[in-house]
Design an enzyme around this catalytic site. Structure first.
Site, PDB file in Angstrom:
ATOM      1  N   SER A 293       0.788  -1.036  -0.017  1.00  0.00           N
ATOM      2  CA  SER A 293      -0.006   0.048  -0.011  1.00  0.00           C
ATOM      3  C   SER A 293       0.723   1.069   0.083  1.00  0.00           C
ATOM      4  CB  SER A 293      -0.994   0.163   1.224  1.00  0.00           C
ATOM      5  OG  SER A 293      -0.213  -0.135   2.203  1.00  0.00           O
ATOM      6  N   LYS A 336      -5.982   4.013   8.843  1.00  0.00           N
ATOM      7  CA  LYS A 336      -5.221   4.837   8.443  1.00  0.00           C
ATOM      8  C   LYS A 336      -5.580   6.191   8.198  1.00  0.00           C
ATOM      9  CE  LYS A 336      -2.985   1.386   5.027  1.00  0.00           C
ATOM     10  NZ  LYS A 336      -3.125   0.938   3.672  1.00  0.00           N
TER      11      LYS A 336
END
Length: 378
Positions: A293, A336
């Site tokens: 990611s 996140k």
């Protein structure tokens, strides 16, 4: 295995298995049964394999005729609702995992920890430390400092431990005759627990070319991380440091290949790649990191370095990249984004296919952030 299926009656001290004992305690055959810490199952040996016994218990096609070795007659377990818990899936045997429906639970946010502490942990610790009748006020600033500065976890176990330490200190003062009510703020927390143990990463104020802010998922919640790229005279070699796993190293190589293929469109002279060595570093160097990611952040850091244009320090990004320039979806978006809001980020760049995760993000975090949805790296 005998704990589940029961002992044969030929053994001294034989008993029915725990499954049948639990059904008897419940008094109903359509009860809810909790199997805790499923990932701690013992391995099969000469005493039998508990995982094999659980296959028969958990499979709704088989457990209609579950046979306990002590009772010796078939019993219908198909109406029991089994709930199993585990911290990790890797150690649960595959056939057993196939018989379960998996529900992933994410860690608590700081706001949720405050609510749990106010509703449950503080009253319990006041009671346990003999302060039930004493006016003790741990204010929000002090509680938030304990959560952010002294614990780093998905749950609230350490939080309760630290709150207990604070209240024990207060109990000593009360026992020595200190007049009430007692107010505990951030200064008192630091005096009792010592210097804060954890520092949350915050968005950097200065922006220099070659640095991009990425978003990471960890078992204890989200975090921001900085991708740093530098260039030195050389022969076009790429160096990667920061305890990166194989997948993350491949993301950096894919980012460099993608940047080279689009160099002309971005106004980057292609000879710059051949005449210099590139170094990508992800602090903190002692923390292992892996996963795809960070691809977008690595590409942006390299592009920023090669074009000499700085990335705004209040912009963070996450997403996997492909060599065609597509931005692919990633996991852990909720954690996140919460970490980005906490660190002072104002703009978050996410894969467009993660738009479905927007509903999971708390409104308080959504209100502080601007979202940019990426289909391609362009």
């Amino acid at each position: 295995e005998a704990e589940i299926r029961g002992h044969r009656r030929t053994y001294v001290g034989a008993l029915p298995g725990n499954i049948m004992q639990a059904v008897r305690r419940a008094g109903e055959r359509d009860c809810v049964m909790m199997l805790d810490e499923m990932d701690k199952l013992g391995a099969g040996g000469f005493q039998g394999d508990p995982a094999s016994a659980l296959l028969e218990v958990l499979d709704p096609e088989q457990n209609g005729t579950f046979r306990d070795a002590y009772l010796g007659v078939p019993f219908d377990l198909s109406r029991v609702l089994f709930i199993a818990t585990a911290n990790q899936l890797d150690t649960i045997p595959g056939p057993l995992r196939d018989r379960m429906e998996l529900v992933q639970l994410s860690g608590y946010t700081a706001e949720e920890k405050v609510a749990i502490a106010r509703g449950h942990l503080l009253p319990r610790q006041l009671q346990q430390n003999g302060l039930a009748g004493v006016a003790v006020n741990l204010d929000d600033a002090g509680l938030n400092l304990v959560i952010d500065g002294y614990t780093r976890e998905a749950g609230v176990r350490n939080l309760e431990r630290e709150v207990g330490a604070v209240f024990r200190n207060v109990a000593v003062r009360v026992a020595e005759g200190a007049p009430g009510p007692v107010h505990v703020g951030p200064d008192e927390v630091v005096a009792i627990l010592g210097p804060r143990r954890f520092d949350a990463d915050v968005a950097q104020h200065a922006s220099v070319p070659g640095v991009a802010t990425g978003l990471a998922w960890t078992p204890v919640g989200g975090d921001i991380l900085f991708i740093e790229a530098s260039r030195a005279p050389g022969a076009g070699k790429l160096t990667l440091t920061g305890q990166l796993g194989d997948v993350m190293k491949e993301s950096a190589q894919a980012a460099l290949s993608l940047l080279k293929s689009r160099a002309a469109d971005m106004g980057i002279a292609t000879e710059l790649f051949a005449q210099g060595d590139l170094h990508v570093h992800v602090p903190a160097g002692a923390t292992p990191k892996d996963g795809p990611s960070a691809g977008v952040a690595m590409l942006v850091a390299l592009a920023s370095l090669m074009t000499g244009r700085a990335v705004p320090p209040t912009t963070a990004m996450t997403g996997e990249i492909s060599l065609r320039g597509l931005v692919l979806p990633v996991g852990g978006v909720r954690e996140k984004v919460i970490a980005a809001a906490r660190a002072g980020i104002t703009t978050v760049m996410l894969p467009a296919r993660n738009r479905r995760d927007l509903d999971d993000i708390p409104p308080s975090a959504q209100a502080r952030l601007r979202f940019v949805w990426l289909d391609t790296v362009d």
